[in-house]
Design a protein around this motif. Structure first.
Motif, mmCIF file in Angstrom:
data_model
loop_
_atom_site.group_PDB
_atom_site.id
_atom_site.type_symbol
_atom_site.label_atom_id
_atom_site.label_comp_id
_atom_site.label_asym_id
_atom_site.label_seq_id
_atom_site.Cartn_x
_atom_site.Cartn_y
_atom_site.Cartn_z
ATOM 1 N N LEU A 122 1.007 -1.316 -0.022
ATOM 2 C CA LEU A 122 -0.466 -0.067 -0.515
ATOM 3 C C LEU A 122 0.568 1.163 0.502
ATOM 4 C CD1 LEU A 122 -3.011 -1.251 2.203
ATOM 5 C CD2 LEU A 122 -3.025 -0.350 0.147
ATOM 6 N N ASN A 123 2.208 1.125 0.030
ATOM 7 C CA ASN A 123 3.028 2.551 0.483
ATOM 8 C C ASN A 123 2.862 3.275 -0.859
ATOM 9 O OD1 ASN A 123 6.094 3.448 0.396
ATOM 10 N ND2 ASN A 123 5.303 2.892 2.739
ATOM 11 N N PRO A 124 2.620 3.157 -2.432
ATOM 12 C CA PRO A 124 2.480 4.121 -3.362
ATOM 13 C C PRO A 124 1.566 4.545 -2.896
ATOM 14 C CG PRO A 124 2.905 1.542 -3.759
ATOM 15 C CD PRO A 124 2.854 1.574 -2.749
ATOM 16 N N CYS A 125 0.145 3.948 -2.577
ATOM 17 C CA CYS A 125 -1.374 4.286 -2.521
ATOM 18 C C CYS A 125 -0.837 5.399 -1.565
ATOM 19 C CB CYS A 125 -1.837 3.494 -1.973
ATOM 20 S SG CYS A 125 -2.497 2.139 -2.851
ATOM 21 N N ARG A 126 -0.531 5.201 -0.006
ATOM 22 C CA ARG A 126 -0.017 6.199 0.703
ATOM 23 C C ARG A 126 -0.060 7.715 0.481
ATOM 24 N NH1 ARG A 126 0.395 1.088 4.451
ATOM 25 N NH2 ARG A 126 -2.069 1.654 5.128
ATOM 26 N N ALA A 127 1.524 7.288 -0.306
ATOM 27 C CA ALA A 127 1.983 8.281 -1.072
ATOM 28 C C ALA A 127 0.835 9.095 -2.138
ATOM 29 C CB ALA A 127 3.498 8.306 -1.762
ATOM 30 N N LEU A 128 0.340 9.174 -2.355
ATOM 31 C CA LEU A 128 -0.711 9.579 -3.734
ATOM 32 C C LEU A 128 -0.168 9.113 -5.044
ATOM 33 C CD1 LEU A 128 -1.858 11.999 -1.982
ATOM 34 C CD2 LEU A 128 -2.640 9.962 -1.551
ATOM 35 N N LEU A 129 1.034 8.342 -5.341
ATOM 36 C CA LEU A 129 1.499 7.994 -6.308
ATOM 37 C C LEU A 129 0.357 7.008 -7.780
ATOM 38 C CD1 LEU A 129 5.262 6.721 -5.768
ATOM 39 C CD2 LEU A 129 4.298 9.091 -6.374
ATOM 40 N N THR A 130 -0.825 6.355 -6.915
ATOM 41 C CA THR A 130 -1.702 6.086 -7.792
ATOM 42 C C THR A 130 -2.933 5.461 -6.270
ATOM 43 O OG1 THR A 130 -2.038 3.428 -8.393
ATOM 44 C CG2 THR A 130 -0.578 3.110 -6.712
ATOM 45 N N LEU A 131 -3.741 4.970 -7.060
ATOM 46 C CA LEU A 131 -5.084 5.351 -6.132
ATOM 47 C C LEU A 131 -5.554 3.822 -5.502
ATOM 48 C CD1 LEU A 131 -7.757 7.683 -8.554
ATOM 49 C CD2 LEU A 131 -6.510 7.802 -5.191
ATOM 50 N N LYS A 132 -4.653 2.478 -6.741
ATOM 51 C CA LYS A 132 -4.784 1.423 -6.464
ATOM 52 C C LYS A 132 -3.307 0.873 -6.201
ATOM 53 C CE LYS A 132 -7.925 0.590 -10.164
ATOM 54 N NZ LYS A 132 -8.053 -0.201 -10.614
ATOM 55 N N PRO A 133 -3.429 -0.321 -5.665
ATOM 56 C CA PRO A 133 -1.601 -0.500 -5.340
ATOM 57 C C PRO A 133 -1.951 -1.818 -6.362
ATOM 58 C CG PRO A 133 -3.669 -1.982 -4.494
ATOM 59 C CD PRO A 133 -4.402 -0.641 -4.344
ATOM 60 N N GLU A 134 -2.557 -2.232 -7.062
ATOM 61 C CA GLU A 134 -2.362 -3.386 -8.978
ATOM 62 C C GLU A 134 -2.018 -2.343 -9.778
ATOM 63 O OE1 GLU A 134 -6.370 -2.672 -8.421
ATOM 64 O OE2 GLU A 134 -5.419 -2.925 -6.905
ATOM 65 N N LEU A 175 -8.847 -3.661 1.813
ATOM 66 C CA LEU A 175 -9.513 -3.234 2.725
ATOM 67 C C LEU A 175 -8.278 -2.619 4.271
ATOM 68 C CD1 LEU A 175 -11.561 -3.371 4.941
ATOM 69 C CD2 LEU A 175 -10.798 -5.255 6.352
ATOM 70 N N ALA A 176 -7.326 -2.138 3.973
ATOM 71 C CA ALA A 176 -6.389 -0.668 4.701
ATOM 72 C C ALA A 176 -6.515 -0.100 3.601
ATOM 73 C CB ALA A 176 -5.656 -1.870 5.490
ATOM 74 N N ASN A 177 -6.095 -0.389 2.512
ATOM 75 C CA ASN A 177 -6.238 0.624 1.519
ATOM 76 C C ASN A 177 -7.822 1.540 1.837
ATOM 77 O OD1 ASN A 177 -5.043 2.351 -0.300
ATOM 78 N ND2 ASN A 177 -5.930 1.485 -1.797
ATOM 79 N N ARG A 178 -8.942 1.357 1.942
ATOM 80 C CA ARG A 178 -9.873 1.676 1.982
ATOM 81 C C ARG A 178 -9.805 2.508 2.674
ATOM 82 N NH1 ARG A 178 -12.349 -2.454 -1.146
ATOM 83 N NH2 ARG A 178 -12.577 -3.940 1.242
ATOM 84 N N THR A 179 -9.344 2.340 3.577
ATOM 85 C CA THR A 179 -9.259 2.508 5.294
ATOM 86 C C THR A 179 -8.848 4.128 5.233
ATOM 87 O OG1 THR A 179 -8.650 1.100 6.613
ATOM 88 C CG2 THR A 179 -11.103 0.611 6.839
ATOM 89 N N THR A 180 -7.172 3.651 4.665
ATOM 90 C CA THR A 180 -6.509 4.592 4.969
ATOM 91 C C THR A 180 -6.372 6.215 3.258
ATOM 92 O OG1 THR A 180 -4.830 3.773 3.815
ATOM 93 C CG2 THR A 180 -5.225 3.751 6.211
#
Length: 187
Positions: A122-134, A175-180
């Motif tokens: 999930l690191n790329p999502c948290r850094a706002l590089l992408t919305l979906k980790p895939e 699930l963690a991506n949606r909550t953060t």
């Protein structure tokens, strides 16, 4: 002051991180990332280990490694020395590329491994590089979603053995991506 001695024993698992000196970028293009992954694969051949997860960000890396017969210091020093020489030669730089030695956080149990695997993916999502980790191309996450993971580099079996199938792992990560989502974090 010297570097602290790291605890090591066969089959120890570590969340390894390394950041660019002064938080500067360590990857400028996709060829840099390909070269880093090549070095990881070569090190894995010379000093066998399991790479359970990875994510190559712009200015840092995350690796989830389980050792076999060699402490991570043997291969991490080799990988980072070779990568720094490549990078400095390619971009005509001198000096340190990495901000000190890599950090290695020992993972005590399977729950810790699962949480770190999710965190790395999930690191790329948290850094706002992408919305979906895939959608992030420099992560091991796609190996986990593949119906038949086949990679010389990434070992998905240990993490996936704790889920019914890859869809259940995907749900665990999402699930963690949606909550953060929406909360910027430099990761």
């Amino acid at each position: 002051m010297g570097n602290p001695r790291r605890v090591w024993f066969p089959h120890a698992s570590y969340h390894i991180t390394a950041r660019g000196n002064r938080k500067t970028d360590i990857f400028y293009d996709h060829y840099d990332r390909i070269f880093y992954l090549k070095l990881l694969e070569e090190a894995k051949h010379s000093y066998p280990f399991y790479l359970h997860a990875y994510c190559l960000m712009t200015n840092h890396v995350h690796l989830l490694i389980e050792t076999i017969d060699h402490p991570p210091g043997l291969f991490m020093k080799q990988i980072h020395s070779q990568y720094a020489m490549y990078f400095n030669r390619k971009y005509d730089y001198v000096g340190h590329l990495f901000q000190g030695p890599y950090k290695a956080e020992l993972q005590g149990d399977i729950n810790a491994l699962l949480q770190v695997s999710r965190y790395i993916h999930l690191n790329p999502c948290r850094a706002l590089l992408t919305l979906k980790p895939e959608d992030y191309p420099w992560s091991s996450y796609p190996h986990y979603l593949s119906p038949r993971p086949s990679s010389k580099l990434v070992t998905t079996s240990k993490i996936l053995s704790h889920f019914r199938d890859s869809q259940q792992y995907e749900f665990f990560v999402q699930l963690a991506n949606r909550t953060t989502s929406g909360h910027p974090n430099s990761g």
